[in-house]
Write a protein that holds these residues in place. Sequence first.
Motif, PDB file in Angstrom:
ATOM      1  N   LEU A 224       0.823  -1.213   0.000  1.00 55.67           N
ATOM      2  CA  LEU A 224       0.000   0.000   0.000  1.00 55.67           C
ATOM      3  C   LEU A 224       0.856   1.261   0.000  1.00 55.67           C
ATOM      4  N   GLY A 225       2.167   1.092   0.171  1.00 55.44           N
ATOM      5  CA  GLY A 225       3.059   2.240   0.158  1.00 55.44           C
ATOM      6  C   GLY A 225       3.585   2.648   1.516  1.00 55.44           C
ATOM      7  N   PHE A 226       3.305   1.869   2.574  1.00 51.56           N
ATOM      8  CA  PHE A 226       3.832   2.165   3.901  1.00 51.56           C
ATOM      9  C   PHE A 226       5.345   1.968   3.885  1.00 51.56           C
ATOM     10  N   ASP A 227       6.083   2.873   4.538  1.00 57.72           N
ATOM     11  CA  ASP A 227       7.506   2.607   4.717  1.00 57.72           C
ATOM     12  C   ASP A 227       7.679   1.647   5.887  1.00 57.72           C
ATOM     13  N   LEU A 228       8.922   1.214   6.127  1.00 55.80           N
ATOM     14  CA  LEU A 228       9.163   0.176   7.129  1.00 55.80           C
ATOM     15  C   LEU A 228       8.715   0.615   8.519  1.00 55.80           C
ATOM     16  N   SER A 229       8.925   1.877   8.861  1.00 57.52           N
ATOM     17  CA  SER A 229       8.510   2.375  10.180  1.00 57.52           C
ATOM     18  C   SER A 229       7.000   2.332  10.344  1.00 57.52           C
ATOM     19  N   ASP A 230       6.276   2.699   9.284  1.00 54.69           N
ATOM     20  CA  ASP A 230       4.815   2.684   9.359  1.00 54.69           C
ATOM     21  C   ASP A 230       4.265   1.253   9.403  1.00 54.69           C
ATOM     22  N   VAL A 231       4.949   0.333   8.732  1.00 54.70           N
ATOM     23  CA  VAL A 231       4.547  -1.076   8.832  1.00 54.70           C
ATOM     24  C   VAL A 231       4.651  -1.542  10.278  1.00 54.70           C
ATOM     25  N   GLY A 232       5.770  -1.205  10.922  1.00 58.87           N
ATOM     26  CA  GLY A 232       5.940  -1.567  12.327  1.00 58.87           C
ATOM     27  C   GLY A 232       4.891  -0.932  13.217  1.00 58.87           C
ATOM     28  N   LEU A 233       4.554   0.336  12.936  1.00 62.67           N
ATOM     29  CA  LEU A 233       3.547   1.026  13.745  1.00 62.67           C
ATOM     30  C   LEU A 233       2.181   0.385  13.574  1.00 62.67           C
ATOM     31  N   LEU A 234       1.825   0.021  12.341  1.00 65.49           N
ATOM     32  CA  LEU A 234       0.533  -0.630  12.107  1.00 65.49           C
ATOM     33  C   LEU A 234       0.448  -1.951  12.866  1.00 65.49           C
ATOM     34  N   MET A 235       1.510  -2.744  12.817  1.00 62.23           N
ATOM     35  CA  MET A 235       1.509  -4.031  13.529  1.00 62.23           C
ATOM     36  C   MET A 235       1.422  -3.806  15.040  1.00 62.23           C
ATOM     37  N   SER A 236       2.175  -2.823  15.539  1.00 64.00           N
ATOM     38  CA  SER A 236       2.154  -2.532  16.981  1.00 64.00           C
ATOM     39  C   SER A 236       0.765  -2.102  17.441  1.00 64.00           C
ATOM     40  N   LEU A 237       0.134  -1.208  16.689  1.00 67.03           N
ATOM     41  CA  LEU A 237      -1.183  -0.719  17.074  1.00 67.03           C
ATOM     42  C   LEU A 237      -2.219  -1.837  17.072  1.00 67.03           C
ATOM     43  N   THR A 238      -2.128  -2.754  16.118  1.00 69.16           N
ATOM     44  CA  THR A 238      -3.063  -3.872  16.091  1.00 69.16           C
ATOM     45  C   THR A 238      -2.886  -4.752  17.319  1.00 69.16           C
ATOM     46  N   ILE A 239      -1.642  -5.018  17.690  1.00 71.82           N
ATOM     47  CA  ILE A 239      -1.359  -5.853  18.858  1.00 71.82           C
ATOM     48  C   ILE A 239      -1.797  -5.155  20.143  1.00 71.82           C
ATOM     49  N   VAL A 240      -1.514  -3.852  20.236  1.00 69.59           N
ATOM     50  CA  VAL A 240      -1.946  -3.094  21.423  1.00 69.59           C
ATOM     51  C   VAL A 240      -3.469  -3.084  21.522  1.00 69.59           C
ATOM     52  N   GLY A 241      -4.144  -2.907  20.384  1.00 70.31           N
ATOM     53  CA  GLY A 241      -5.604  -2.988  20.394  1.00 70.31           C
ATOM     54  C   GLY A 241      -6.085  -4.328  20.906  1.00 70.31           C
ATOM     55  N   GLY A 242      -5.417  -5.398  20.455  1.00 68.93           N
ATOM     56  CA  GLY A 242      -5.775  -6.730  20.932  1.00 68.93           C
ATOM     57  C   GLY A 242      -5.571  -6.891  22.422  1.00 68.93           C
ATOM     58  N   ALA A 243      -4.505  -6.299  22.944  1.00 68.23           N
ATOM     59  CA  ALA A 243      -4.226  -6.410  24.375  1.00 68.23           C
ATOM     60  C   ALA A 243      -5.214  -5.591  25.213  1.00 68.23           C
TER      61      ALA A 243
END
Length: 399
Positions: A224-243
Amino acid sequence: MRPIGAILGSVALLQLGSGLLNTLLSVTANEEGFSTARIGLIMSGFFIGFACGIFISGRLIRRMGHIRTFAFCAAVCASIALLHSLWVNPWAWMLLRFLYGLALVTLMTVTESWLNTRAEKHERGRVFATYMVVNLGGIALAQQLLHLSPDELFLLFSISAILSCWALLPITISSRSQPHIPERAKSSLKKIIGFAPLAVATSLLSGLAMGAFWGMAPLYATRLGFDLSDVGLLMSLTIVGGALLQIPIGRFSDTQDRRKVLIVVAALAAGLCVVMPFAWSNGSLMAVFFLWGGLAFSLYPLGVAQLLDQLHPDEVVSGSTDMLVLHGAGAAVAPLLVGAIMNLVGLQGMPFYMATVLAVLAVYAIYQVRHVSVLTAGEQAHFEPMAQSSHEIVEMIER
């Protein structure tokens, strides 16, 4: 908490290393020009190994002891992380992911069985909560390690290996005696399907949904065009939401018909998948994934809680192990299916796939509420937030 501090320290370092490696592989495979189908095959390897490892981890620990098994498997994980950077081949990476899954589930069985025997009955709730914070927190924090070297991906493989090596230090220096691992309880899957089909379906279908996220979401964001930092942020936010959202959803389910709660959670999660392709910015997509994580991460523990409502105490270990195997099997198949679908219909095949899986679960739960009565074996179980793990954690909850 002092007696288990070393164990939790090792868990944190393990999850930092494995969480970084999981996201890194998907992104690197895309950079190397691997096809979507092959990336799906690679990511499936881990979950196949994880599911198979459930059956052999106990035997390995009984043969070698906890500390030697931990040292052996941590060394395997570190070596595998480095081999990815030396042996860049999709078939080799699939084999390495399979072996990594075998080793990681054994490491989790070591740490969780140790926690299980170290925690007194009145401390189990606090120990389990702390463990889950360390577990999910480590995975979420691992995504931010992508910032360390966004332009040199293969350097990050070395960091993952170093973290796996460091995980050896706290647990091997511990002077605590090692616990005993009992024989694995005989499977009761056929019996469970007979009296708790919705719990079985929830475990399998949530695995099909979560396997797509863990295996293919970094690739989805990258394309989708995310850079590596934004990919990490998206994954982190999903996991935090799950927690964060698991606990209120779970506590609400303790006072309601869990099947009806499951319907709402699965339907909302499916709806959010439908929204994903229409997100107008990176930030809005991250917000959608945060909410989706809170709902989707709740499905597996909702299924486990529903099963425990219907099990006798002596059936808990075998039942929870069967649920874990089903969840792992679903997660193993998911990247393969998503990879094939994305090849056929394009990038948005991933949210389309997840929406379909979650909608099927919601529809089946509606059928169960309308046509099937729940038979309970005793007092209702309490919901506990959890991630895919070994059966030792469910045993600790129920003791």
